[in-house]
Design a protein around this motif. Sequence first.
Motif, PDB file in Angstrom:
ATOM      1  N   VAL A 211       7.657   9.128   8.420  1.00  0.00           N
ATOM      2  CA  VAL A 211       7.191   8.242   9.914  1.00  0.00           C
ATOM      3  C   VAL A 211       6.930   6.870   9.488  1.00  0.00           C
ATOM      4  O   VAL A 211       6.152   5.969   9.985  1.00  0.00           O
ATOM      5  N   ILE A 212       5.664   6.698   8.056  1.00  0.00           N
ATOM      6  CA  ILE A 212       5.042   5.921   8.026  1.00  0.00           C
ATOM      7  C   ILE A 212       6.156   4.642   7.388  1.00  0.00           C
ATOM      8  O   ILE A 212       5.488   3.165   7.599  1.00  0.00           O
ATOM      9  N   ASN A 213       6.731   4.692   7.499  1.00  0.00           N
ATOM     10  CA  ASN A 213       8.391   3.754   6.622  1.00  0.00           C
ATOM     11  C   ASN A 213       8.947   3.161   8.362  1.00  0.00           C
ATOM     12  O   ASN A 213       8.757   1.528   8.943  1.00  0.00           O
ATOM     13  N   PHE A 214       8.954   3.485   8.790  1.00  0.00           N
ATOM     14  CA  PHE A 214       9.877   2.977  10.091  1.00  0.00           C
ATOM     15  C   PHE A 214       8.628   2.920  11.224  1.00  0.00           C
ATOM     16  O   PHE A 214       8.857   2.248  11.844  1.00  0.00           O
ATOM     17  N   GLY A 215       7.179   3.692  11.072  1.00  0.00           N
ATOM     18  CA  GLY A 215       6.753   3.093  11.927  1.00  0.00           C
ATOM     19  C   GLY A 215       5.835   2.231  11.492  1.00  0.00           C
ATOM     20  O   GLY A 215       5.539   0.773  12.419  1.00  0.00           O
ATOM     21  N   GLY A 216       6.411   1.469  10.381  1.00  0.00           N
ATOM     22  CA  GLY A 216       5.641  -0.273   9.831  1.00  0.00           C
ATOM     23  C   GLY A 216       6.566  -1.099  10.290  1.00  0.00           C
ATOM     24  O   GLY A 216       6.340  -2.034  10.385  1.00  0.00           O
TER      25      GLY A 216
ATOM     26  N   ALA B  51       0.641  -1.440  -0.369  1.00  0.00           N
ATOM     27  CA  ALA B  51       0.058  -0.064  -0.256  1.00  0.00           C
ATOM     28  C   ALA B  51       0.704   0.810  -0.134  1.00  0.00           C
ATOM     29  O   ALA B  51       0.312   2.594  -0.157  1.00  0.00           O
ATOM     30  N   LEU B  52       1.660   1.134   0.564  1.00  0.00           N
ATOM     31  CA  LEU B  52       2.807   2.949   0.228  1.00  0.00           C
ATOM     32  C   LEU B  52       2.693   2.728  -1.271  1.00  0.00           C
ATOM     33  O   LEU B  52       3.334   3.830  -1.258  1.00  0.00           O
ATOM     34  N   PHE B  53       2.986   1.905  -3.009  1.00  0.00           N
ATOM     35  CA  PHE B  53       2.657   2.498  -3.703  1.00  0.00           C
ATOM     36  C   PHE B  53       0.681   3.332  -3.852  1.00  0.00           C
ATOM     37  O   PHE B  53       1.421   3.804  -4.992  1.00  0.00           O
ATOM     38  N   ILE B  54       0.542   3.208  -2.446  1.00  0.00           N
ATOM     39  CA  ILE B  54      -0.571   4.203  -3.201  1.00  0.00           C
ATOM     40  C   ILE B  54      -0.641   5.613  -2.357  1.00  0.00           C
ATOM     41  O   ILE B  54      -0.586   6.296  -2.587  1.00  0.00           O
TER      42      ILE B  54
END
Length: 399
Positions: free
Chosen positions: A118-123, A95-98
């Motif tokens: 934030v969203i990548n390290f949060g993942g 979903a990161l591609f979205i």
Amino acid sequence: MAERVDDRWFGDWIGYSGAATFASVVLILANPVSGYPRTLTSAGLVLALFPIYWFLARPSRAGIRANTWRAWLYVVIATAVYFVAYGLNNWANIALFIVSPQFFLVLSALPAAAAIVVINFGGLTVRWLVGDLDPGDVAGVLGLTVLVIAVSIYFSNRITAVTKQSRERGLLIDRLREQQREIAELSEQQGAAAERERIAREMHDTLAQGFTSIVTLGHAVQGELDTDPAIARRHVELMTETAQENLQESRRIIAALTPGRLAESTLEQALGRVAGRFEEETGVPVAFSVTGEPHPALPAIEVVALRVFQEALANVRKHADASAVDAVLAYQREAVGISVRDDGHGFDAAAPREGFGLDGMQARVREAGGTFELETAPGAGTRLSVYLPAPAGPGEVTA
């Protein structure tokens, strides 16, 4: 500052988001690594991102990358939904591609980059919390996460930059079309103004002069009816002829045709008739001569020559108080010249003028590509010389 964007451009992003969401859901469902209940929930959460994006981001299409409260609300919701979906099935990271391009769509560059970090390290943190990350895999996953962040930021920023350039080109094309429309309108207005000026000159050089002749002859007739009836009758005949010619000229002006005097005669004949009529009406002798080998000029050039000659004699009648006039029609190899000289009282050429005659003549000659010369001084008479382009045809020998 908000960047304007049209519905068509925003629709392309909606299409991309819809296609990417569908592909992500299919991939998640095709890989039920955490069991079907968790996988279905994860896919449902990713699917829910699309209507959320539609309702929150679409109203901001007039303020793209404007950091509005709607944009931030979508980023917070999308990040939270992604964390939950990723915790349920690690294939939800597709979903990161979205969301990565969407973040760059609704936020300016630095806040969007921060949100992606934030969203990548949060993942990565979510994977560690749910026990899906072995200690030995931390370094590899961390490096991969940094790579994903860099690639996401670079390509998302490039996508939005290219799209912005395309949008700006589209806006530039729209402005160019608008400018072309404005230029067309200005050209039409200028053409209309030029046509009005042309008609004004035609009326001044024909109808106004004719009416002046009629008025002058009418005053003469009033004093001749009792003293010289024969001359009075001749002047009445001239008044009638002038009125008839004026009527013909008015019809030809309306129809934008060639002047009546040139309709079925040469330039030399037309000027000779004008000179003869002037002499008969005023009693001032006109010595009219032709030099060089006559050759036809373009109709527009001959019209200008005739109008200049008419106006020059009209000025002699109204202002010069002359006793004689010399007029020459000169044919040259590349030009035709008109010269009118009177022995009147002359005038100061530099002094302000109220009439339209000289200015109208100069404008006519200039538009035809010719030259206009005026020699005069108080008490020294006036000489008017005009040269108009009229190249002789092959085989024609001119003086």
